[in-house]
Design a protein around this motif. Structure first.
Motif, PDB file in Angstrom:
ATOM      1  N   TYR A   1       0.833  -1.213   0.096  1.00  9.92           N
ATOM      2  CA  TYR A   1       0.192  -0.043  -0.212  1.00  9.92           C
ATOM      3  C   TYR A   1       0.904   1.272  -0.002  1.00  9.92           C
ATOM      4  CZ  TYR A   1      -4.898  -1.553  -0.213  1.00  9.92           C
ATOM      5  OH  TYR A   1      -5.809  -2.207  -0.628  1.00  9.92           O
ATOM      6  N   PRO A   2       2.117   1.404   0.510  1.00 10.16           N
ATOM      7  CA  PRO A   2       2.831   2.639   0.687  1.00 10.16           C
ATOM      8  C   PRO A   2       3.118   2.833  -0.840  1.00 10.16           C
ATOM      9  CG  PRO A   2       3.472   1.351   2.397  1.00 10.16           C
ATOM     10  CD  PRO A   2       2.462   0.427   1.791  1.00 10.16           C
ATOM     11  N   GLY A   3       3.499   1.715  -1.774  1.00 10.57           N
ATOM     12  CA  GLY A   3       3.887   2.194  -3.133  1.00 10.57           C
ATOM     13  C   GLY A   3       2.661   2.376  -3.803  1.00 10.57           C
TER      14      GLY A   3
ATOM     15  N   SER B   1      -8.311   0.039  10.661  1.00 10.55           N
ATOM     16  CA  SER B   1      -7.817   0.199   9.445  1.00 10.55           C
ATOM     17  C   SER B   1      -7.655   1.538   9.011  1.00 10.55           C
ATOM     18  CB  SER B   1      -8.741  -0.431   8.451  1.00 10.55           C
ATOM     19  OG  SER B   1      -8.751  -1.862   8.525  1.00 10.55           O
ATOM     20  N   LEU B   2      -8.524   2.377   9.566  1.00  8.77           N
ATOM     21  CA  LEU B   2      -8.233   3.843   9.308  1.00  8.77           C
ATOM     22  C   LEU B   2      -6.991   4.490   9.895  1.00  8.77           C
ATOM     23  CD1 LEU B   2     -11.865   5.397  10.001  1.00  8.77           C
ATOM     24  CD2 LEU B   2     -10.602   5.393   7.958  1.00  8.77           C
TER      25      LEU B   2
ATOM     26  N   ARG C   1      -1.254   5.747   8.858  1.00 10.62           N
ATOM     27  CA  ARG C   1       0.376   5.232   8.850  1.00 10.62           C
ATOM     28  C   ARG C   1       0.971   5.120   7.575  1.00 10.62           C
ATOM     29  NH1 ARG C   1      -1.653   2.258  13.524  1.00 10.62           N
ATOM     30  NH2 ARG C   1      -1.589   0.412  12.198  1.00 10.62           N
ATOM     31  N   LEU C   2       0.122   4.146   6.740  1.00 16.36           N
ATOM     32  CA  LEU C   2       0.806   4.009   5.429  1.00 16.36           C
ATOM     33  C   LEU C   2       0.837   5.113   4.640  1.00 16.36           C
ATOM     34  CD1 LEU C   2      -1.449   0.605   5.101  1.00 16.36           C
ATOM     35  CD2 LEU C   2       0.954   0.657   5.293  1.00 16.36           C
ATOM     36  N   CYS C   3      -0.090   5.896   4.790  1.00 15.31           N
ATOM     37  CA  CYS C   3      -0.038   7.376   3.867  1.00 15.31           C
ATOM     38  C   CYS C   3       1.331   8.092   4.430  1.00 15.31           C
ATOM     39  CB  CYS C   3      -1.014   7.937   3.722  1.00 15.31           C
ATOM     40  SG  CYS C   3      -2.451   7.445   2.615  1.00 15.31           S
TER      41      CYS C   3
ATOM     42  N   GLN D   1       0.095  13.210   2.140  1.00 16.97           N
ATOM     43  CA  GLN D   1      -0.674  14.208   2.937  1.00 16.97           C
ATOM     44  C   GLN D   1      -1.913  14.042   2.563  1.00 16.97           C
ATOM     45  OE1 GLN D   1       0.920  18.034   3.837  1.00 16.97           O
ATOM     46  NE2 GLN D   1      -0.956  18.591   5.167  1.00 16.97           N
ATOM     47  N   LEU D   2      -2.985  13.563   3.416  1.00 12.94           N
ATOM     48  CA  LEU D   2      -4.413  13.388   3.059  1.00 12.94           C
ATOM     49  C   LEU D   2      -5.071  14.763   3.204  1.00 12.94           C
ATOM     50  CD1 LEU D   2      -4.895  10.061   4.679  1.00 12.94           C
ATOM     51  CD2 LEU D   2      -4.931  10.525   2.199  1.00 12.94           C
ATOM     52  N   GLN D   3      -5.906  15.017   2.573  1.00  8.47           N
ATOM     53  CA  GLN D   3      -6.649  16.202   2.680  1.00  8.47           C
ATOM     54  C   GLN D   3      -7.880  15.962   3.595  1.00  8.47           C
ATOM     55  OE1 GLN D   3      -5.886  19.088   1.148  1.00  8.47           O
ATOM     56  NE2 GLN D   3      -4.021  17.744   0.884  1.00  8.47           N
TER      57      GLN D   3
END
Length: 282
Positions: A229-231, A265-266, A271-273, A279-281
């Motif tokens: 998921y990071p990739g 999971s959230l 953490r994965l992002c 950076q999530l909006q």
């Protein structure tokens, strides 16, 4: 990119699901099933109550998770996968499902409705032309409605992987047709969702579903499975994707059920992002 949650992955009780979303700082939801009925099967009075609840709480609706084309291509029989409380509908009745999805998308201000590709047959290559023809007609109707149609790669349907979905994309060039990319659904096909599957569809992704699976095909907490998921998140960002990352939890926390699984999971997605430098909006 912005987080989103499919509400019935928390609870069929919409108020409770929204309480959890609010507590977790997620302001966009995807509608699939409420009060034990698929969103397209809720009657007008129920839908108005759902809309009032969502509006009063200040949530946005990012997508209508329609069950369109989650049916048999030929003949009848039992479903081959999860229906999420969708009423049984024949192939001929699917156009009514799509039109109902359009009505709901307009009502909730959602830009996207979902399509599947019929329950999977023993050799999906045998029905590709027929599936592509139906999806082409659906895309034409969706474009006329001023909306987007997203094909979800679904492991129980004929387009389960990125490569299978690509075949249809190459034959249906409508700007109204895109992909709801679901790495988890490809993972349980014993196929490589990233980078392999994603490479096939990356130019047509309009929405993303997030869930994770282990090597045995069991649903697990995000980040605990086999998907990179990071990739995947880095690739989405590099490709300019600015849409929703919609959590479709699926797994159940052993000591807390669906709600705890979603909360876990959230936290894992965030953490994965962060690991991916994304950076999530809000």
């Amino acid at each position: 990119m912005r987080l989103c949650i499919i509400t019935d992955e928390i609870s069929q009780d919409l108020v409770h699901a929204l309480d959890v979303c609010e507590d977790e700082g997620v302001s966009t939801v995807e509608l699939r099933a409420v009060d034990g009925a698929n969103i397209v099967s809720n009657d007008d009075d129920s839908v108005e109550k759902i809309k009032a609840t969502i509006d009063d709480r200040g949530f946005r609706v990012g997508a209508i998770a329609s069950p369109f084309l989650k049916c048999h291509l030929h003949g009848g029989g039992d479903p081959k996968g999860a229906t999420h409380f969708a009423a049984s509908a024949s192939r001929e009745e699917q156009w009514g499902v799509l039109e109902r999805s359009f009505e709901l998308a307009r009502l909730f201000g959602a830009p996207l409705v979902r399509t599947f590709s019929f329950w999977r047959v023993p050799d999906p290559e045998d029905v590709r032309d027929e599936v592509a023809g139906v999806i082409a007609e659906a895309a034409k109707r969706t474009e006329a409605a001023g909306l987007l149609l997203g094909i979800e790669n679904e492991h129980a349907c004929n387009l389960a992987t990125g490569a299978e979905t690509r075949w249809v994309l190459d034959r249906v060039s409508s700007p109204a047709l895109g992909v709801i990319w679901d790495p988890g659904n490809e993972a349980v096909m014993d196929s490589e969702p990233f980078p392999g599957g994603y490479e096939q569809v990356r130019d047509r992704v309009v929405h993303v579903h997030l869930k994770d699976a282990d090597e045995s095909g069991n649903w697990v907490k995000m980040g605990a499975g086999i998907i990179d998921y990071p990739g995947q998140f880095r690739a989405l960002a590099e490709d300019g994707y600015e849409g929703l990352l919609s959590l479709e939890t699926h797994y159940q926390a052993p000591d807390g059920g669906a709600e705890k699984a979603t909360r876990e999971s959230l936290a894992a997605i965030r953490r994965l992002c962060e690991e991916a430098g994304i950076q999530l909006q809000d």
